[in-house]
Design a protein around this motif. Structure first.
Motif, PDB file in Angstrom:
ATOM      1  N   VAL A  64      -4.125  -2.031   0.974  1.00 61.87           N
ATOM      2  CA  VAL A  64      -3.851  -0.590   0.923  1.00 61.87           C
ATOM      3  C   VAL A  64      -4.806   0.170   1.833  1.00 61.87           C
ATOM      4  CG1 VAL A  64      -3.897   1.440  -0.573  1.00 61.87           C
ATOM      5  CG2 VAL A  64      -2.826  -0.666  -1.366  1.00 61.87           C
ATOM      6  N   ILE A  65      -6.097  -0.171   1.795  1.00 64.29           N
ATOM      7  CA  ILE A  65      -7.088   0.521   2.632  1.00 64.29           C
ATOM      8  C   ILE A  65      -6.786   0.311   4.110  1.00 64.29           C
ATOM      9  CG2 ILE A  65      -9.518   0.569   3.296  1.00 64.29           C
ATOM     10  CD1 ILE A  65     -10.189  -0.175   0.373  1.00 64.29           C
ATOM     11  N   LEU A  66      -6.513  -0.930   4.496  1.00 66.20           N
ATOM     12  CA  LEU A  66      -6.249  -1.220   5.903  1.00 66.20           C
ATOM     13  C   LEU A  66      -4.930  -0.603   6.366  1.00 66.20           C
ATOM     14  CD1 LEU A  66      -7.374  -4.960   6.019  1.00 66.20           C
ATOM     15  CD2 LEU A  66      -8.593  -2.981   6.947  1.00 66.20           C
ATOM     16  N   ALA A  67      -3.922  -0.606   5.499  1.00 71.16           N
ATOM     17  CA  ALA A  67      -2.646   0.009   5.858  1.00 71.16           C
ATOM     18  C   ALA A  67      -2.820   1.504   6.095  1.00 71.16           C
ATOM     19  CB  ALA A  67      -1.620  -0.241   4.761  1.00 71.16           C
ATOM     20  N   HIS A  68      -3.590   2.134   5.221  1.00 71.00           N
ATOM     21  CA  HIS A  68      -3.857   3.565   5.379  1.00 71.00           C
ATOM     22  C   HIS A  68      -4.605   3.842   6.682  1.00 71.00           C
ATOM     23  CE1 HIS A  68      -7.107   6.638   4.719  1.00 71.00           C
ATOM     24  NE2 HIS A  68      -6.038   7.400   4.642  1.00 71.00           N
ATOM     25  N   THR A 104       5.371   7.209   5.407  1.00 66.42           N
ATOM     26  CA  THR A 104       4.964   5.815   5.556  1.00 66.42           C
ATOM     27  C   THR A 104       3.796   5.492   4.636  1.00 66.42           C
ATOM     28  OG1 THR A 104       5.649   5.925   7.884  1.00 66.42           O
ATOM     29  CG2 THR A 104       4.304   4.049   7.217  1.00 66.42           C
ATOM     30  N   VAL A 105       2.807   6.408   4.578  1.00 68.36           N
ATOM     31  CA  VAL A 105       1.669   6.212   3.672  1.00 68.36           C
ATOM     32  C   VAL A 105       2.140   6.178   2.220  1.00 68.36           C
ATOM     33  CG1 VAL A 105      -0.466   7.245   2.801  1.00 68.36           C
ATOM     34  CG2 VAL A 105       0.007   7.248   5.254  1.00 68.36           C
ATOM     35  N   ALA A 106       3.031   7.106   1.864  1.00 72.46           N
ATOM     36  CA  ALA A 106       3.530   7.165   0.490  1.00 72.46           C
ATOM     37  C   ALA A 106       4.279   5.890   0.115  1.00 72.46           C
ATOM     38  CB  ALA A 106       4.447   8.380   0.323  1.00 72.46           C
ATOM     39  N   ALA A 107       5.004   5.306   1.082  1.00 68.30           N
ATOM     40  CA  ALA A 107       5.744   4.073   0.806  1.00 68.30           C
ATOM     41  C   ALA A 107       4.818   2.919   0.457  1.00 68.30           C
ATOM     42  CB  ALA A 107       6.593   3.703   2.023  1.00 68.30           C
ATOM     43  N   ILE A 108       3.546   3.025   0.877  1.00 66.37           N
ATOM     44  CA  ILE A 108       2.566   1.988   0.559  1.00 66.37           C
ATOM     45  C   ILE A 108       1.773   2.347  -0.690  1.00 66.37           C
ATOM     46  CG2 ILE A 108       0.485   0.814   1.394  1.00 66.37           C
ATOM     47  CD1 ILE A 108       1.598   1.238   4.239  1.00 66.37           C
ATOM     48  N   ILE A 109       1.320   3.598  -0.770  1.00 66.39           N
ATOM     49  CA  ILE A 109       0.428   4.019  -1.848  1.00 66.39           C
ATOM     50  C   ILE A 109       1.150   4.126  -3.185  1.00 66.39           C
ATOM     51  CG2 ILE A 109      -1.086   5.862  -2.663  1.00 66.39           C
ATOM     52  CD1 ILE A 109      -2.246   4.280  -0.386  1.00 66.39           C
ATOM     53  N   VAL A 110       2.353   4.688  -3.187  1.00 67.92           N
ATOM     54  CA  VAL A 110       3.054   4.930  -4.450  1.00 67.92           C
ATOM     55  C   VAL A 110       3.327   3.631  -5.208  1.00 67.92           C
ATOM     56  CG1 VAL A 110       5.204   5.783  -5.479  1.00 67.92           C
ATOM     57  CG2 VAL A 110       4.021   7.151  -3.744  1.00 67.92           C
ATOM     58  N   PRO A 111       3.882   2.578  -4.574  1.00 68.68           N
ATOM     59  CA  PRO A 111       4.054   1.315  -5.318  1.00 68.68           C
ATOM     60  C   PRO A 111       2.734   0.737  -5.818  1.00 68.68           C
ATOM     61  CG  PRO A 111       5.372   1.299  -3.315  1.00 68.68           C
ATOM     62  CD  PRO A 111       4.481   2.491  -3.230  1.00 68.68           C
ATOM     63  N   TYR A 112       1.670   0.897  -5.032  1.00 65.76           N
ATOM     64  CA  TYR A 112       0.351   0.404  -5.449  1.00 65.76           C
ATOM     65  C   TYR A 112      -0.123   1.138  -6.698  1.00 65.76           C
ATOM     66  CZ  TYR A 112      -4.730  -0.068  -5.458  1.00 65.76           C
ATOM     67  OH  TYR A 112      -6.036  -0.272  -5.834  1.00 65.76           O
ATOM     68  N   LEU A 113      -0.029   2.468  -6.703  1.00 64.38           N
ATOM     69  CA  LEU A 113      -0.439   3.242  -7.869  1.00 64.38           C
ATOM     70  C   LEU A 113       0.430   2.915  -9.080  1.00 64.38           C
ATOM     71  CD1 LEU A 113      -1.114   6.738  -6.243  1.00 64.38           C
ATOM     72  CD2 LEU A 113      -2.794   5.033  -6.975  1.00 64.38           C
ATOM     73  N   TYR A 114       1.721   2.718  -8.834  1.00 61.98           N
ATOM     74  CA  TYR A 114       2.631   2.381  -9.929  1.00 61.98           C
ATOM     75  C   TYR A 114       2.257   1.039 -10.561  1.00 61.98           C
ATOM     76  CZ  TYR A 114       6.932   1.015 -12.335  1.00 61.98           C
ATOM     77  OH  TYR A 114       7.835   0.589 -13.264  1.00 61.98           O
ATOM     78  N   SER A 115       1.946   0.062  -9.715  1.00 57.28           N
ATOM     79  CA  SER A 115       1.578  -1.257 -10.243  1.00 57.28           C
ATOM     80  C   SER A 115       0.265  -1.190 -11.003  1.00 57.28           C
ATOM     81  CB  SER A 115       1.484  -2.274  -9.101  1.00 57.28           C
ATOM     82  OG  SER A 115       0.424  -1.944  -8.225  1.00 57.28           O
ATOM     83  N   GLU A 116      -0.688  -0.382 -10.509  1.00 54.95           N
ATOM     84  CA  GLU A 116      -1.972  -0.248 -11.191  1.00 54.95           C
ATOM     85  C   GLU A 116      -1.803   0.429 -12.554  1.00 54.95           C
ATOM     86  OE1 GLU A 116      -5.311  -1.155 -10.204  1.00 54.95           O
ATOM     87  OE2 GLU A 116      -4.018  -2.485  -9.052  1.00 54.95           O
ATOM     88  N   LEU A 117      -1.036   1.512 -12.584  1.00 56.24           N
ATOM     89  CA  LEU A 117      -0.823   2.223 -13.844  1.00 56.24           C
ATOM     90  C   LEU A 117      -0.040   1.373 -14.836  1.00 56.24           C
ATOM     91  CD1 LEU A 117       0.022   5.790 -12.446  1.00 56.24           C
ATOM     92  CD2 LEU A 117      -2.092   5.068 -13.578  1.00 56.24           C
ATOM     93  N   ARG A 118       0.922   0.617 -14.318  1.00 56.99           N
ATOM     94  CA  ARG A 118       1.717  -0.247 -15.190  1.00 56.99           C
ATOM     95  C   ARG A 118       0.845  -1.354 -15.782  1.00 56.99           C
ATOM     96  NH1 ARG A 118       7.243  -3.473 -13.400  1.00 56.99           N
ATOM     97  NH2 ARG A 118       7.776  -4.261 -15.474  1.00 56.99           N
ATOM     98  N   ALA A 119      -0.066  -1.907 -14.948  1.00 61.74           N
ATOM     99  CA  ALA A 119      -0.953  -2.962 -15.422  1.00 61.74           C
ATOM    100  C   ALA A 119      -1.886  -2.421 -16.512  1.00 61.74           C
ATOM    101  CB  ALA A 119      -1.751  -3.540 -14.262  1.00 61.74           C
TER     102      ALA A 119
END
Length: 293
Positions: free
Chosen positions: A219-223, A274-289
């Motif tokens: 996520v950091i490198l993609a951003h 493009t950033v949202a397409a990467i960050i949003v799934p990441y945040l969703y997976s973290e919150l779900r976990a």
């Protein structure tokens, strides 16, 4: 209730409230403003004549934008892949408690302390065919040696990848090394007692447990790759031509040099998407976990 008691009761809100309002205004407010400008025909100055998605249609039809976005796909994928691979390998090697570990860790981390402008300028000198690696190797007697990627339209974007990976690998190494030092030693000792080799322990036990670190590094490198601007400016300036241009360079060119604010805003919104397409799934997976945890 006294004034002092009320002040103590509402102190957290008083401390957090003003910064929160400033963030809402200066971050999300300007994102909304940029989105609105992208729907107008603004040029040198903002206008309020609503044009719908006209700027986005123009954007997607421009060869310069398509080249920039294609470069982003190449740059982003190679930058993330090589930075994570090299960083992980360096972290595993340093995890062996080798001598001079502190010095090596400092050497590998040092590039991250340098600005992208300095990195780009240094690599521009190194890769310049007339005074860099190519010239040096030819002076040593290898007259047929050629390394002119920086002036080659088809290879210039890979020069940007090379410089960016050199700078980011040490940072990724630090992430993985700190995670490796938190792995339970009892698990490793038990695996050794069961006859597992060091290679199998790393690939079968340790590295799979570092999934959150892999995800965070990705996520950091993609951003960083999506918003890359100054490295390209210092290293290739988007050239030859616009063959190594990235979306951030395109946005700057249109908004501040060609007085096409609406078009620049549209490209900025595409970068945000493009950033949202990467960050949003990441945040969703973290919150779900966390929720299931």
């Amino acid at each position: 209730m006294s004034v002092l008691d009320r002040l103590q009761r509402y102190l957290p809100q008083l401390v957090v409230g003003p910064p929160f309002l400033l963030i809402v205004f200066f971050v999300y407010g300007f994102i909304a403003w940029t989105g609105f400008i992208s729907l107008t025909n603004s040029r040198m100055l903002p206008t309020f004549d609503f044009q719908g998605i006209q700027q986005y249609v123009r954007l997607l039809a421009m060869d310069r934008w398509n080249v920039a976005f294609h470069n982003l796909l190449i740059f982003g994928s190679l930058y993330i892949l090589f930075s994570i691979t090299i960083g992980c390998v360096l972290a595993v090697l340093l995890d062996q408690r080798i001598r001079a570990e502190g010095a090596l860790r400092t050497i590998y981390l040092y590039p991250m302390a340098i600005s992208f402008i300095v990195t780009g300028t240094a690599w521009k000198w190194i890769l310049n065919p007339s005074l860099g690696i190519e010239s040096y190797m030819q002076q040593l007697g290898w007259e047929s040696f050629q390394f002119d990627w920086i002036v080659n339209r088809d290879m210039a974007i890979y020069v940007v990848v090379l410089a960016a990976v050199w700078q980011a690998s040490g940072f990724v190494m630090a992430l993985f090394l700190s995670a490796l030092r938190t792995v339970d030693e009892d698990i490793i000792r038990a695996a050794h007692l069961d006859g597992a080799s060091t290679t199998r322990i790393y690939f079968g036990i340790i590295l799979p447990s570092l999934r959150p670190v892999f995800l965070s590094a990705f996520v950091i490198l993609a951003h960083l790759s999506i918003k890359s601007f100054d490295l390209v400016v210092a290293l290739t300036n988007g050239g030859p031509g616009y063959s190594s241009t990235l979306p951030a360079n395109f946005m700057y060119e249109m908004a501040f040099r060609r007085n096409q604010i609406g078009l620049g805003a549209a490209s900025a919104m595409m970068m945000l998407a493009t950033v949202a397409a990467i960050i949003v799934p990441y945040l969703y997976s973290e919150l779900r976990a966390k929720h299931h945890g």
